[in-house]
Design a protein around this motif. Structure first.
Motif, short mmCIF file in Angstrom:
data_model
loop_
_atom_site.label_atom_id
_atom_site.label_comp_id
_atom_site.label_asym_id
_atom_site.label_seq_id
_atom_site.Cartn_x
_atom_site.Cartn_y
_atom_site.Cartn_z
N ASP A 1 38.81 44.25 38.12
CA ASP A 1 37.52 44.89 37.81
C ASP A 1 36.38 43.94 38.19
N GLU A 2 35.92 44.06 39.44
CA GLU A 2 34.89 43.16 39.95
C GLU A 2 33.61 43.23 39.13
N GLY A 3 33.22 44.42 38.71
CA GLY A 3 32.00 44.58 37.90
C GLY A 3 32.08 43.81 36.60
N ALA A 4 33.22 43.92 35.91
CA ALA A 4 33.41 43.19 34.65
C ALA A 4 33.42 41.68 34.89
N ASP A 5 34.03 41.26 36.00
CA ASP A 5 34.07 39.82 36.33
C ASP A 5 32.65 39.29 36.54
N ARG B 1 43.02 36.18 42.24
CA ARG B 1 44.31 36.88 42.13
C ARG B 1 45.28 36.44 43.22
N ASP B 2 44.77 35.93 44.35
CA ASP B 2 45.65 35.50 45.45
C ASP B 2 46.13 34.05 45.28
N ALA B 3 45.94 33.47 44.10
CA ALA B 3 46.36 32.11 43.73
C ALA B 3 45.47 31.02 44.30
N SER B 4 44.39 31.37 44.99
CA SER B 4 43.43 30.37 45.40
C SER B 4 42.40 30.21 44.27
#
Length: 121
Positions: A39-43, A71-74
């Motif tokens: 949820d990009e908006g919440a982030d 989320r991609d571990a970076s």
């Protein structure tokens, strides 16, 4: 916010590069780690509220580092000004409440590690 780095190597720092005393390596700082969600908006709202909380406790003693674990571990590492030492007791619970289970906030670095060694921990 000033981007310091963002890569898989930074993810290792974000996950906790440690010195011999078990503390995060590097200079003394307030390290805030956040998890990226779907949820990009919440982030973005969480990050904005975090910055507002930091702005209320601005100082020049302890630099702030925000590590966003993607989320991609970076990880993306951001430098976010400084806060006052006297504000930490009020700031840390406020920041942790904003992050909930999606992050942590704690003081790390050489000065803290040296103090723990001197205290015999």
């Amino acid at each position: 916010l000033r981007a310091v780095g963002g890569s898989a190597a930074a993810a290792e720092v974000g996950r906790g590069a440690r010195d011999d005393a078990g503390q995060a390596a590097g200079p003394r700082r307030l390290q805030i780690q956040m998890e990226e969600t779907t949820d990009e908006g919440a982030d973005l709202r969480r990050l904005r509220r975090l910055c507002e909380a930091l702005d209320r406790h601005t100082g020049d003693e302890i630099p702030v580092e925000i590590v966003i674990r993607r989320r991609d571990a970076s990880a993306a590492r951001l430098a976010r000004g400084s806060v006052s030492t006297s504000a930490l007791d009020r700031l840390l619970p406020e920041v942790q409440a904003l992050l909930g289970v999606l992050g942590t906030a704690h003081e790390v670095g050489q000065v803290l590690a040296a103090g723990l060694i001197a205290a015999g921990r």
